[in-house]
Design an enzyme around this catalytic site. Sequence first.
Site, PDB file in Angstrom:
ATOM      1  N   SER A 140       0.825  -1.216   0.000  1.00 32.55           N
ATOM      2  CA  SER A 140       0.000   0.000   0.000  1.00 32.55           C
ATOM      3  C   SER A 140       0.857   1.263   0.000  1.00 32.55           C
ATOM      4  CB  SER A 140      -0.978   0.004   1.172  1.00 32.55           C
ATOM      5  OG  SER A 140      -0.315   0.179   2.394  1.00 32.55           O
ATOM      6  N   ASN A 141       2.028   1.222   0.601  1.00 37.85           N
ATOM      7  CA  ASN A 141       2.917   2.394   0.534  1.00 37.85           C
ATOM      8  C   ASN A 141       3.471   2.580  -0.875  1.00 37.85           C
ATOM      9  OD1 ASN A 141       3.362   3.912   3.157  1.00 37.85           O
ATOM     10  ND2 ASN A 141       3.435   1.769   3.836  1.00 37.85           N
ATOM     11  N   LEU A 152      19.315  -4.792   5.156  1.00 32.82           N
ATOM     12  CA  LEU A 152      20.324  -4.621   4.110  1.00 32.82           C
ATOM     13  C   LEU A 152      21.723  -4.626   4.732  1.00 32.82           C
ATOM     14  CD1 LEU A 152      18.525  -1.788   2.115  1.00 32.82           C
ATOM     15  CD2 LEU A 152      18.516  -4.256   1.636  1.00 32.82           C
ATOM     16  N   ASN A 186      13.369   4.301   4.230  1.00 27.22           N
ATOM     17  CA  ASN A 186      12.459   3.280   4.746  1.00 27.22           C
ATOM     18  C   ASN A 186      11.309   3.969   5.472  1.00 27.22           C
ATOM     19  OD1 ASN A 186      11.514   0.668   5.480  1.00 27.22           O
ATOM     20  ND2 ASN A 186      12.402   0.929   7.521  1.00 27.22           N
ATOM     21  N   HIS A 227       8.515   3.276   8.597  1.00 27.14           N
ATOM     22  CA  HIS A 227       8.346   2.383   9.746  1.00 27.14           C
ATOM     23  C   HIS A 227       7.150   2.868  10.566  1.00 27.14           C
ATOM     24  CE1 HIS A 227       9.522  -0.431  12.854  1.00 27.14           C
ATOM     25  NE2 HIS A 227       9.275   0.523  13.734  1.00 27.14           N
ATOM     26  N   ASP A 257      20.510   2.936   7.183  1.00 23.26           N
ATOM     27  CA  ASP A 257      21.885   2.492   7.390  1.00 23.26           C
ATOM     28  C   ASP A 257      21.825   0.978   7.610  1.00 23.26           C
ATOM     29  OD1 ASP A 257      21.013   2.128   9.982  1.00 23.26           O
ATOM     30  OD2 ASP A 257      22.070   3.871  10.784  1.00 23.26           O
TER      31      ASP A 257
END
Length: 213
Positions: free
Chosen positions: A17-18, A97, A111, A113, A145
């Site tokens: 959805s994002n 990552l 990102n 959150h 990061d």
Amino acid sequence: MTRRATPIAVLISGRGSNFEALHQATEEGRLPARIVLVLSNVASAAGIEHARSLGLHTAVVPSRGAESRAAHEVRVREEIEQSGAEWICLAGYMRLLSEEFVAAFPNRILNIHPSLLPSFPGLDVQQAALDHGVRISGCTVHLVDAGLDSGPIVGQRAVDVRSGDDAASLARRILRQEHELYADALGRLLTEDWRIEGRRVLFGPEAGIERAD
Ligand code: GRF
């Protein structure tokens, strides 16, 4: 002068959805970006199906069964590099990552959150917020990061916790804010002058940057 649309890759693992909200923002001209790749590490991700139906370029790089984490990341990197993406937006991408990966795209990975970081990193965060008894939760967009939800914060939105909330109802209200915040935060990074000082992302005048135009 019309601003050039920055090529971005969106990495997902599920619902997406994002990703949809970012896509809509690009379509409506609210975000000067174009999605050149939607990549999922899960073949059955609903978001990848939707991206296909929109005619976007998609890739599935399964993490399950991959030879190693490093080998998987190499394939993901190849897809991103081939797509020409200059920014990477993690949107429910359920993989950490590595330092090498992050170093390959310095300060170009974002990102989202669903908590007010640094509170409640990781998974099941709405339940953790409720269990802790917080009165306000929300969402955060941050640069990535190699840590868990730990990079410099670009933007946040607060959401009140209501007395009848369970994890699902709180998640729904936070998600609505996520959909606005992600495009806003990326838009600022693409259109404003900014720099990083310590952990802080400073924009425009506070960054002491004179605009050239
Ligand atoms: C969102 O809550 C996001 O903040 C978190 O994972 C969820 C993904 O949802 N990282 P969606 O796939 O974008 O709908």
